[in-house]
Structures are given as C-alpha cells and as structure tokens.
Design an enzyme around this catalytic site. Structure first.
Site, PDB file in Angstrom:
ATOM      1  CE  LYS A   1      -9.573  -1.165  -6.215  1.00 20.00           C
ATOM      2  NZ  LYS A   1      -8.318  -0.777  -6.676  1.00 20.00           N
TER       3      LYS A   1
ATOM      4  CB  SER B   1      -6.173  -0.193  -3.182  1.00 11.72           C
ATOM      5  OG  SER B   1      -6.279   0.031  -4.633  1.00 11.72           O
TER       6      SER B   1
ATOM      7  CB  SER C   1      -3.671  -0.821  -6.528  1.00 11.34           C
ATOM      8  OG  SER C   1      -3.497   0.003  -5.156  1.00 11.34           O
TER       9      SER C   1
END
Lengths: 95, 487, 481
Positions: free
Chosen positions: B79, B154, B178
């Site tokens: 990420k 997210s 998330s």
C-alpha cells in the site's frame, strides 16, 4: 452543532488551509452535518468513566542515550522544495 | 496446472523450491498482468518493475542456495502508505506526489528480508481517509467484480489488485475498517491485527491510536503466512508491543468444535441489507455445522462508535498532517507572498477535500472551548466501547457479524454526502477503537457481488481468528471465486 | 523602579534548560552544538512522514534529578502532549511537550537577597523538545532553517509569581543556573542558548492582592539582560497605567542594544495550541524504585556542600559560598586540601583569591586552569613545611602560571629556599644593626615602630628568604641587647 462560514474560516486559518470563498459555504454545510452526527455522543452517560487515549494499557518504553543516527542531510534534502548551504529556505520570517 | 495468479502462497512457494518456475518468471507474470489489466482498475500508483526484477533475482539465488523461507520469491504489492526507500511514497496525495522516501518502513524491511518481491505501490484513499478509494489524487480504483462500483477503502488499490490476480497478496492498513471493508467488497480475506502487533514505523500516520497494518489475501492461510512475517516488536515504535508473536500457521488446521461465537444483536439490527444478512446468516449455520456454539450477545455502545471515531480520528489526523507544510519535503505552492501564504496555499492545494474536511473537524474538536465536549467525551465513550468487548470476550471466543452493511456501491454515489460515506464503517470501527484484532472473509454473493463476514477476537488472538477463518474456508469455496475478466 | 514606592512588581520566570544528553529527546541524533546546518537533523527530527518518537531514558533521568534537587514531587505518571502551531523551525507543526501531567511539580528554591532568605516556589518543570533555528541573513531574500537544535531535550522550569524585583529575579536565576550545572543536567552556556529565560512581569499597587495584567518577555540570554529587561518592563508598565493606559497581555522581545522591550505583534495573537495527549507516546511511569535509584546518583548539592565546607574546613560562609559556586571549583579545592595537607583556610585563600584571580586574568576557568590542584598543593606544601614563606610563594605561583614548572623546580632554580639556619639569620641581623647604629639606639630608646624597619632590612639582605618566625624572634633578642 452547526458551523458558520466564519467559524469555518477561523478553523481553516488555524489549520493553515486556504479555502476559496465558494468552498466555505459548502464546507460549512458538510462540517455541520458531520458535527450533527458526532453530537450523538452527548447523550452517552460517561460520569466517572476514565478517558482512553490508547487501546492498550501500556507505558512508555525508554531508549538508551546512544547516538544511532548519522548525517544524511544530502539524501534528506535531495527532494526538498528549497535549500541553500544546507538550510531549508522559507519566505522571510519577520518577528 | 493453474496459472500462477490462481495459486496459493504455499503452492507458489512449493513451485519455487521445486524449480517449477523461478521468482523472475513469477514476477514477470504478475508485472505483465499489471500491464494489461490495471488500466481498467487503477489499483497501482507506482509500478516498481526494475526493483522487482532485482529482488526476484536475489530471491532465486537464495532459493538456489537452499536458504529460502516460505515467502522468498513471492511477489506482493505494498500500500502506498508505507515508506519505501528510493521509491515514491505518495499516500495518494498531491502533497507527496514527488516524495521519494529516504527510508524503509519496518514492515517493508521485514518483508524484503523475508525475500518477498515488491511489484509496486497500491492506490488508496488520500492519507487513508475514505471508504471508497475515491479520494485518491491519482483517481478512483474500480472494483474488479463490477468496474462501475467502488472497491471500498481506504485500501482499495490493495484489494482490487489482489482480487484481480495482479499479485498474490498485498499489504494494507486499517484505521476504521480500511482492510476489512474493501476485503469484503472484493471477496478477499483481510486481517487487521491487534493494535501494536505490527510496527507503525514508516507507515504514514492518519490516526496514531487507531492505525494498524495488516494483509489482504485470497485466503486465511495466505494472510497468516504474510502476517506472521510482518508482526513483531519494533523498538522504533513506542506503541509496539514487546511480546513474542504466536505461530499463526501451525494452528490453522485445528477443528473449531466447541468454539463459542457471539453474535452482537446491534450488528444485525436495522441498516443491514437483506441480501448481505442472508449471506451472514448462512455462514452462521455453517459454523454451527462445524461444531461452534452460537450465542447472542450485546455490544450496547456500538451505535456510538461512528461518532466517537469521527472525533478521535480527525483530531489525531489534524495533528499528524500538520507536518505537511511545504518546507522540508512535499508539495510547495508557487508564487507565495509570505510564510503564512506558503503554508495555506501549499496545504490548500496539496490536500484534497476529504482530507481538508477531516483536518478541519479535528482542528475544531481540539480547539479551545470544544476540547472537553468533543475530544474528552469521545475518549470516555471509547472506554465504554472497550468495556463492551471486555464483557463480550468473557463469554465468547470470537464475535461474528457482517463487515459492511451491503455490497459495493456505485462509484460517485456517496461522494457528496460525507456522513452517508462514514456510516459505511459502522461495523468495523469499534475494533479499532478497542484495539482488538478483526478480519473479514468472503461468505457469499448478492447479484454477483461479494459479501464479507467479520470476525473479531480478543487481544492478540490473531491465531484463533485465522484458524476459525481457515476452517470455514475448508468447508466453503466462496473465497475461491474470482471476478470474470480477471481469471 | 525605586521611585515608584507605591508600586509592586510581580514576576514569574520560565527557564528553558537544555539537558546534557548525548542524543535528542525522541531520536538517536547527536545534540552536539555548532555542527554544520541540518547534519544532526535525522528522520525523526525532520518530522518525515511515518517516523515515530521514542523517549530518551537519560532525559527523563535528568528531569527527575532536577525535581529531586528542588524538593519537588516527581509524578508517578506523566504524559506527553502535542502543542500545535505553525512555524518553520518546528518541523512537525507541533512541539512535543507536557501539559496537564508534567514530570516535576511543587518544588522550591531558596534565594538570598542581602541577609534575607526568600523561598521561590517552582510550579512545575516539564520535559519538551527544543525547536530549530531560523537564520535571517539574506538567503536570496529568504530565511534559512537549521533543525540541528530541534529535538534537543529541554526542561521548562516555571516559577511561581513569587519574585518581586529584578534583583530577586537575578538571584533566583543564578541559583537555578548553579544548581543545574552542579547536577550535571545542563552545561549552563547562556550564549549558546543552553539556559534561556522568559520573564512574566506585571505590576500592582502595594496592598492589592489581585495581579495586574502580565507581559511575557522572551528569550533573554544573560543575567544582566534579565535585570535590564525586567526593570524596563516594570517602568514601562507603571508609566502606562499612571498615564491612564492599560497593559495588554502580550509577548515582548528584549533588545539588548537599547535595553528596551517591544511588542511582538505576530498575527497569531490568539494562539490556540490545541494540546492533546501525543498518541505516539505512552504514559511515562516513574516508580518509587526509579526515584530511589536516581536519588542515589545525586551529587552533593551546593547548599549542603557549603555547610559542610564551613564545618569540615572551618571556612567562613563567604569562602564556602565562593568555593561551592561550581562543582569543579569545589572539587579542585578539596583536592588541594587533601594533597597538600596544608591548613584548610590557607588553601581556601589561595584557591579563592590567587587562583581565581589568575584564571580571571588569563580568561580561563577551572577546567582549563594552567595549574592543577596537585600543582597548587605542591606549592602549599612548601609553605606548610616552611621551605618558603607565604610572600615568596606568591612569586613562585606567578612563575607557575607562566609555565616555568612545578613549585619545587622553581624554588630550586631560583634559590628561593627559606633560610631557617638561625646563625645565618643572626649574622644578617648583626650586619644590619652595625650599619644602622642610630636606629638601634632610637629603638632601644623606645621607638618600637622601628622594628618593622629592621625586619625589612634583614629581608632585603636575605632576598626575602629568611624564615619570618625565626627572624622575628631573633631580631627581638638582638635588639633587646
């Protein structure tokens, strides 16, 4: 709780965010809605409840006072917005 | 034989060690898929092909020397919230569009050391603030199950990439759901461990007391082996827990007969879509068949978790994001009049609308005259939510419920209504506030769209959660489904 | 301010004291002063995205030491908070400090003004990180930022508003300065900013209880400036009020060139620091065992040492205060006493008068003294064993300062050994008497004062080397006839 456009301007100033005039009303409405949702907290009975700042009941660990870092200025400043003679440059600060 | 992107990590690892394929070949396979398929998804911000190539070569050499671990040579996607030395680390923000991290996050170091091969950096909501991956400065990510829908957020880029077979596994972070909500929306298994289990050093902070890194994968088994490598004490993180990491893999095959599962009645109240409810209820039946004992419980303060979160998280975020001022790194506005102008313009331009909203909410709730009513109050309610879980885990081993209220929604359908967007996280936020481990795993489909099941465990009970999930996955095949067009 | 007899000043001081740790409060970067700009600004100091703070054990230790030295309460649990404001020398947009729960609270320091002892309360002392420096020289019309200093550990020591004059303020500051240097927690270097003072000043009419509105004058970097800044501020405030004006609560800056203070009219007048507990740091717990351990490491404090010097060495209070002014000086003195075996008072005179005088002239301090404690002891030994007289010793001392060697070498080289051979002294006396028959007669006739004349003449004849005691005795005998 609702936020007036003036309050939004004050908060934006504290947070150093430049808002365009047309954004202010929009944000005022959205932030008021969010605070309206948050206001549900006020109904909770919390007398005598200790605050919880951390999920785990731990205490601070201490680091020995030993130098572990070396000079990496060149790497750190390679992508800096403005530097001269190893200094970060900003518009003149007047006191 | 299945194509590499259909294999589990264990199968990939066996293949590497059995010389069926090399890490270079694997890496090329995934890079090629990224090249051809990602334009539909936008799941990656940066592809690091050359770095991947080098890592793959090193992994192959290590395998040849017989020094390989279970993750050596396995590709992954990080990420873009984790600092990666020499590689842009943007947090999906214009603010950090040109930020080349000068150091590696602890988890990047650990996964590199395990021999994993980083293919690239995943798209995400800007500074991890969002539930749909629509706040990214690099544009939204599409859900591989339906390109007109959001992948959740997210960690939207991480899940879209893994669901589409662009990588076997990806790292992710979870501040209010998330990892779990996007995993649910893309038919993946995602786990957020106990707060403090995985180091936060080098993970760009959103809300420090809530943020926790984890994994999204195609099965509990895959998630277990990667989480094992990520976990552990880090002296550079004061909130890291100094405690040995449990073996997450060995116990996966234990039967779950007699496991006490609690169903919080608040998680099955109004607001849960009928289709999603049906999937979760079917999963509960399956657990009963596997010998679990089902018990209704109550988490009475869970309706307060969203409002509590939207005080605590923005407060911490407003503070954590104060460092982005255009002075030492990051976006700096052009043509400024003075110092104040530099700050306001750089931050006004560099941050997107959702980040600005949260900074302003956070600034407001911490400011003079509002601190007690908002911040302190929320910290007290946070304690009540924690107490709910403490009581629950005295009665049951795990808590089970839905991960999200419904399947993935349409791109753009909630962007104008922040509050509606925030309510997406109604089932996931409490675990962050309490700091307990929680995961999502696939439990069915509604009209071809995946539904996720959430399991929450007691502190440091990751091994048990993964064991329960694995046993469910041995008895079901929801997690083996993959989206059409990405087979 | 003395002409304003009806007015009273109320002063509280905030002292920022840099702790003498090797590394920063939350990272392993060095704190050495004077390095090239930003070479000591590591990832944590720069506030790079993703970095985290970990507390330096020694910074905590030093803060506790200070707390114990001012008889304060050490918090069993203290918390770091973030103080938010935007400024380029503050890299994270917040300073990690302590707010509601500081490490040290409710201490005090006794100061002496004239003959009176006055107790000044210390409200609190908290740990925090220092900021960097802004360099306003012209960098293409811009300001340069050096973050080497950022993250250096500080304790901010806040006094009660117990101080009533600039004289008391300076006495308090000097006492505090001496204490932190004694403790080894601060180098006390005011030029380099290791010890900085902000003064909160207000005035009120005598007899009123309510405090007037106060101003805060920032960063005053010498004792003299503190005195001047406070005096100026008291005068200014009285004038403003007497001419019908009102004092504005504000931050002011002292200008050492003019001796005046002026308002810092920054835009951020209504600061809203938005303090909240730092979620990257956990509560700091100091157990009773920790406190006991640190108490065991405490050096003897100046007051205790002064009292001991008076009783152990029989020194006057004045000498004892002088010699305990610095830990290094006190240690020097004790080394001289021990190694010379000479009279402790004699040693005190030599150290506080001759040695300090010489160092002052040379612009050196005790650490860089050209004469070690052992060397001085070597000289005093020769006075004690009567090899040389006190007078000759002064000459030897000067030669030692000039680097001519140790006392024995100089005494030998210059032939300064005292004449203790009585027959030699008697001979010299007889010579002098033979040359001055009139004076001998006068003395014998009752002019006692002439005794000094004969002493001088004999000393002159012996090059000052005659043992003074022997000379006195023998001269008296001879003159008596």
């Amino acid at each position: 709780m609702s936020l007036s456009p003036e309050q939004v301007r004050q908060v934006a100033h504290l947070a150093r965010l430049e808002l365009k005039n047309e954004q202010v009303e929009h944000y005022a409405r959205q932030l008021s809605n969010i605070l309206g949702m948050v206001d549900r907290l006020s109904a909770a009975q919390t007398d005598g409840v200790p605050e919880m700042a951390h999920p785990l009941d731990m205490t601070q660990r201490l680091r020995p006072d030993v130098v572990t870092e070396t000079d990496r200025r060149d790497v750190f400043q390679e992508h800096a917005p403005a530097v001269q003679d190893g200094l970060f440059l900003v518009p003149k600060v007047i006191e | 034989m299945n194509a590499p992107h259909q294999l589990s990590i264990r199968e990939l690892s066996d293949g590497l060690r059995g010389k069926k394929f090399s890490s270079r070949e694997l890496t090329q396979h995934f890079l090629k898929r990224i090249d051809t398929l990602d334009p539909q998804l936008n799941s990656l911000i940066t592809v690091t092909a050359a770095r991947a190539q080098r890592q793959a070569e090193a992994a192959d050499a290590r395998i040849a020397r017989g020094e390989a671990g279970p993750l050596t040579g396995i590709p992954l996607i990080q990420k873009d919230i984790f600092c990666t030395q020499g590689v842009r680390t943007s947090c999906a923000s214009q603010m950090l569009d040109r930020f080349i991290a000068p150091y590696d996050a602890t988890i990047v170091e650990k996964l590199d050391a395990a021999g994993m091969v980083m293919l690239g950096k995943a798209n995400m909501d800007e500074f991890a603030m969002g539930s749909s991956n629509e706040t990214s400065w690099y544009g939204p990510v599409c859900n591989p199950w339906d390109l007109s829908r959001v992948p959740g957020g997210s960690s939207g880029g991480s899940v879209a990439a893994v669901a589409a077979g662009l990588a076997p596994v990806a790292t992710a972070t979870d501040t209010g759901g998330s990892i779990r909500q996007p995993a649910a929306l893309t038919n993946l298994t995602g786990i957020k461990p106990t707060y403090g289990r995985v180091s936060r050093y080098g993970m760009i902070a959103f809300a420090s007391s809530l943020d926790q890194a984890g994994v999204v994968a195609r099965s509990a088994e895959d998630a277990a082996v990667v989480l094992q490598a990520m976990s552990g004490f880090d002296p550079r993180d004061s909130t890291s827990v100094e405690r040995p990491v449990d073996d997450l893999v060995t116990g996966l095959n234990q039967p779950i007969k007699g496991l006490r599962i609690g169903l919080p009645k608040e998680y099955f109240a109004e607001g849960l879509a009928p289709g999603a409810r049906a999937c979760v209820e079917a999963a509960i039946k399956k657990f009963e068949e596997l010998g679990a004992v089902i018990k209704e419980i109550s988490l009475p303060n869970s309706p307060l978790s969203v409002p509590t979160y939207y005080v605590v998280a923005p407060a911490e975020a407003s503070s954590n994001l104060a460092r982005f001022d255009g002075v030492r790194y990051g976006h700096r506005a052009e043509g400024v009049k003075n110092l104040e102008d530099l700050y306001k313009k750089s931050r006004g331009e560099g941050f997107g609308a959702e980040v600005q909203r949260r900074i302003m909410i956070g600034t407001y709730v911490l400011s003079h005259g509002y601190y007690d009513a908002y911040y302190l109050k929320a910290q007290k309610v946070r304690r009540l939510i924690y107490d709910d879980f403490k009581r629950a885990f005295a009665e049951v081993d795990v808590v089970l419920g839905p991960t999200a209220t419904d399947v993935a929604f349409k791109l753009g359908s909630k962007t104008d209504d922040p509050v509606a967007m925030y309510l997406n996280d109604i089932y996931t936020i409490a675990a962050n506030l309490a700091g307990i481990p929680a995961m999502s795993l696939p439990c069915g489909f509604v009209d071809g769209l995946p539904v996720g099941l959430q399991l929450m465990g007691n502190y440091f009970d990751e091994a048990r959660l993964l064991n329960v999930a694995h046993q469910y996955q041995q008895a079901t095949n929801w997690h083996q489904q993959s989206p059409k067009g990405f087979a | 301010m003395s002409q304003h007899a009806e007015w009273e000043a109320v002063i509280g001081l905030e002292v920022h004291c840099q702790l003498l740790t090797k590394t920063k409060i939350f990272s392993g970067a060095s704190t050495t002063y004077g390095a090239e700009p930003n070479t000591q600004a590591d990832a944590v100091t720069l506030g790079l995205p993703g970095v985290l703070p970990v507390l330096n054990a020694e910074a905590l230790n030093m803060a506790v030491k200070f707390g114990l030295a001012v008889d304060a309460q050490i918090a069993p649990r203290c918390v770091f908070a973030r103080k938010h404001y935007f400024y380029p020398d503050l890299p994270k947009g917040y300073q990690i400090s302590q707010y509601e729960l500081p490490i040290v609270a409710h201490g005090h320091l006794d100061i002496e003004v004239g003959e009176q002892v006055k107790r000044i309360g210390i409200t609190r002392a908290h740990l925090e990180e220092d900021a960097g420096k802004s360099l306003h020289e012209n960098f293409s019309g811009m300001t340069g930022i050096d973050l080497n200093r950022a993250g250096t550990p500080l304790i901010e020591i806040v006094s009660e508003p117990d101080i009533r004059s600039s004289v008391e303020a300076v006495a308090y500051l000097k006492k505090l300065h001496q204490l932190v240097v004694f403790l080894g927690v601060c180098d006390g270097n005011m030029q380099e900013g290791s010890f900085r003072c902000d003064a909160n000043v207000s005035v009120r009419r005598k007899g009123t209880e309510k405090f007037g509105t106060r101003t805060e004058t920032k960063n005053i970097n010498s004792f003299r400036y503190v005195e001047k800044a406070i005096e100026y501020e008291i005068e200014r405030q009285i004038e403003v009020i007497e001419s019908g004006g009102k004092i504005v609560q504000e931050t002011r800056l002292f200008n050492p060139d003019t001796g005046e203070t002026r308002s810092m009219r920054s835009k951020e007048n209504a600061n809203d620091y938005r303090y909240f507990p730092d979620p990257d740091l956990l509560p700091v717990v100091v157990t009773e065992a920790d406190v006991a351990r640190i108490r065991g490491q405490m050096p003897e404090l100046p007051e205790a040492m002064r009292d001991r010097f008076m009783s152990q060495y029989g020194l006057s209070k004045y000498d004892a205060v002088t010699l305990t002014g610095e830990r290094a000086l006190a240690a020097y003195y004790e080394a001289v006493v021990k190694s010379s075996g000479a009279d402790a008072k004699l040693c005190a005179n030599w150290v506080s008068t001759d040695l300090l005088g010489a160092l002052n002239k040379l612009g050196k301090d005790i650490a860089t003294s050209p004469i070690s404690a052992d060397a001085l002891a070597g000289l005093l030994k020769r006075i004690a064993d009567k090899t040389i007289s006190g007078k000759i010793a002064k000459d030897v001392f000067e030669a030692m300062c000039a680097g001519e060697g140790d006392a024995d070498a100089i005494i030998k080289a210059k032939g300064l050994v005292q004449i203790t051979d009585e027959s030699a002294i008697v001979k010299a006396i007889e010579d002098v008497m033979a040359k001055n028959p009139d004076n001998v007669a006068a003395y014998r006739g009752g002019k006692d004062k002439l005794f000094g004349f004969f002493v001088g003449q004999v000393m002159k004849a012996t090059g000052g080397k005659a043992n003074p005691d022997a000379l006195n005795r023998l001269l008296k005998e001879k003159l008596a006839g």
